[in-house]
Write an enzyme that holds these catalytic residues in place. Structure first.
Site, short mmCIF file in Angstrom:
data_model
loop_
_atom_site.label_atom_id
_atom_site.label_comp_id
_atom_site.label_asym_id
_atom_site.label_seq_id
_atom_site.Cartn_x
_atom_site.Cartn_y
_atom_site.Cartn_z
N LEU A 28 -25.48 -4.42 24.21
CA LEU A 28 -26.00 -5.18 25.35
C LEU A 28 -25.24 -4.86 26.64
O LEU A 28 -25.75 -5.12 27.73
CB LEU A 28 -25.94 -6.68 25.06
CG LEU A 28 -26.92 -7.19 24.00
CD1 LEU A 28 -26.69 -8.68 23.75
CD2 LEU A 28 -28.38 -6.94 24.42
N PHE A 34 0.61 2.29 5.96
CA PHE A 34 -0.24 1.28 6.58
C PHE A 34 0.46 -0.09 6.63
O PHE A 34 -0.19 -1.13 6.43
CB PHE A 34 -1.58 1.13 5.85
CG PHE A 34 -2.34 2.41 5.67
CD1 PHE A 34 -2.26 3.44 6.59
CD2 PHE A 34 -3.16 2.57 4.55
CE1 PHE A 34 -2.98 4.62 6.42
CE2 PHE A 34 -3.88 3.75 4.38
CZ PHE A 34 -3.78 4.77 5.31
N GLN A 65 -5.45 -17.42 0.41
CA GLN A 65 -4.99 -17.81 1.75
C GLN A 65 -5.00 -16.62 2.70
O GLN A 65 -5.37 -16.77 3.88
CB GLN A 65 -3.58 -18.41 1.68
CG GLN A 65 -3.04 -18.78 3.06
CD GLN A 65 -1.83 -19.68 3.00
OE1 GLN A 65 -1.90 -20.78 2.50
NE2 GLN A 65 -0.70 -19.21 3.53
N GLU A 66 -4.59 -15.45 2.22
CA GLU A 66 -4.62 -14.26 3.07
C GLU A 66 -6.04 -13.98 3.55
O GLU A 66 -6.26 -13.70 4.74
CB GLU A 66 -4.08 -13.05 2.30
CG GLU A 66 -4.15 -11.75 3.10
CD GLU A 66 -3.61 -10.55 2.33
OE1 GLU A 66 -3.83 -9.41 2.77
OE2 GLU A 66 -2.96 -10.75 1.28
N THR A 109 0.82 -1.21 0.00
CA THR A 109 0.00 0.00 0.00
C THR A 109 0.85 1.26 0.00
O THR A 109 1.84 1.36 0.73
CB THR A 109 -0.94 0.00 1.22
OG1 THR A 109 -1.73 -1.19 1.20
CG2 THR A 109 -1.86 1.22 1.19
#
Length: 381
Positions: free
Chosen positions: A339, A159, A243-244, A129
């Site tokens: 909740l 990132f 797979q990732e 990235t």
């Protein structure tokens, strides 16, 4: 966990991983959250227990085990306990980056890089990235210009998970203007001159996961560090995506199951209007719905794990699983926080961390929108 998916050896391995998580990771996770980085010793401790580098051949220090169920158990146990940042680190080490180092390298490269990935002395990361490029790999602008026996690399990445702990990076570079045949993968040591790490990025969640900006200024990388041939990078990146995405889905379902069970215990103890919150019909209906959705997700996930173990998980099916499981994780964390009432907004309660940690799941590894685009193409539309 479906017992039909695992045999007795897997169950014994799961118990060992569970103990490791309970004794080593969970007690330290809050400290790592404050520091903004996992302790690098986590990797070497995991290496000592045999939790890293399952498919690495024995000649390079690994067990040579081609069984993704062991990968799944590690990710499952770490994330179920609410340790998402550590889960990402293990996913990168075993499932996302290791295939590049294990499957796309020659014997000389394997001998240099693989032993450390098994012991945990080598922490892996992948740098794709860029500040102006996310899901679109064809937009990568970091350049690698051939100069004799080296490539001269200039550009930046952002990132990057394991960005500070990492000391071996698979870097996507552009070696020509061709959108698909112009990408080349280079393996870069973190102490290479011209390699700089920027700030540790501040995120709304995954605070213990070190996420860095990287920059390369006239960085010289030996041609001997290239993966495969020049121009094969795009296809090398795409081949490992199922797979990732499977690995991310395992973490998503496990995390959702973990926050669900924590919430189930909470509503049985917490009282409102003089009686346990669990006695209210709305609470019962919400938890009944979540329990059913989690059963469906686990069944789908186990089927995909079995399919991947047999070499048959397609990109489209992995995309279906990834968008469904990660959206379910966020939806589950959101409903469980509700909740908890006001206490759910307090950091001392695990549900608050589960909520913010879940948000990134529908973005990295391919956004939900990208996953749906892949599925649509598979449908011929």
């Amino acid at each position: 966990m479906s017992r039909s998916t695992y045999d007795s050896e897997h169950l014994a391995f799961r118990e060992m991983v569970h103990d490791f998580v309970e004794q080593t990771i969970t007690p330290a996770h809050e400290e790592w959250e404050t520091k903004g980085c996992l302790d690098k010793a986590l990797f070497t401790e995991a290496g000592k227990l045999g939790l890293l580098g399952f498919p690495v051949a024995e000649q390079y220090g690994g067990p040579g085990v081609e069984d993704f169920r062991y990968h799944a158990i590690v990710i499952d146990e770490v994330n179920r306990a609410g340790n998402a940042a550590a889960g990402i680190a293990f996913s990168l080490q075993n499932d996302v980056v290791l295939p590049y180092i294990n499957e796309l390298t020659n014997d000389e490269q394997k001998a240099r890089w693989l032993p450390g990935t098994v012991t945990g002395d080598t922490v892996l990361a992948i740098a794709m990235t860029e500040p102006g490029t996310g899901s679109d790999l064809t937009g990568i602008r970091t350049t690698a210009v051939r100069d004799g026996d080296d490539y001269v690399v200039n550009g930046s990445k952002t990132f990057i998970s394991n960005g500070f702990n990492g000391n071996l990076f698979v870097v996507a570079t552009r070696t020509s203007d061709d959108p698909h045949k112009g990408l080349t993968l280079l393996v870069v040591e973190g102490d290479t001159p011209g390699f700089e790490r920027g700030r540790n990025l501040e995120k709304i969640g995954l605070h213990a996961q070190d996420t860095a900006e990287l920059s390369f200024t006239d960085m010289r990388v030996p041609v001997a560090n290239r993966l495969g041939e020049e121009g094969e990078g795009f296809y090398q990146l795409v081949r490992n995506l199922p797979q990732e995405r499977l690995s991310l889905s395992i973490g998503a379902v496990a995390a959702a199951e973990g926050v669900f069970h924590e919430t189930l215990g909470y509503v049985k103890e917490r009282k409102a209007f003089g009686k346990p919150v669990a006695t209210f019909q709305n609470t019962q209906f919400v938890l009944a719905e979540i329990a059913t959705e989690l059963d469906l997700a686990r069944t789908f996930l186990d089927d995909c794990i079995a399919e991947h173990n047999e070499g048959g998980l397609t990109p489209a099916r992995a995309a279906r699983l990834k968008w469904w499981s990660t959206e379910l994780q966020f939806r589950t964390a959101h409903r469980c926080l509700q909740l908890h009432g006001g206490y759910g907004y307090m950091r001392e309660y695990a549900v608050s961390r589960a909520f913010v940690d879940a948000r990134i799941q529908t973005i990295y590894g391919g956004t939900t929108e990208i996953m749906k685009t892949i599925i649509a193409k598979d449908l011929g539309i």
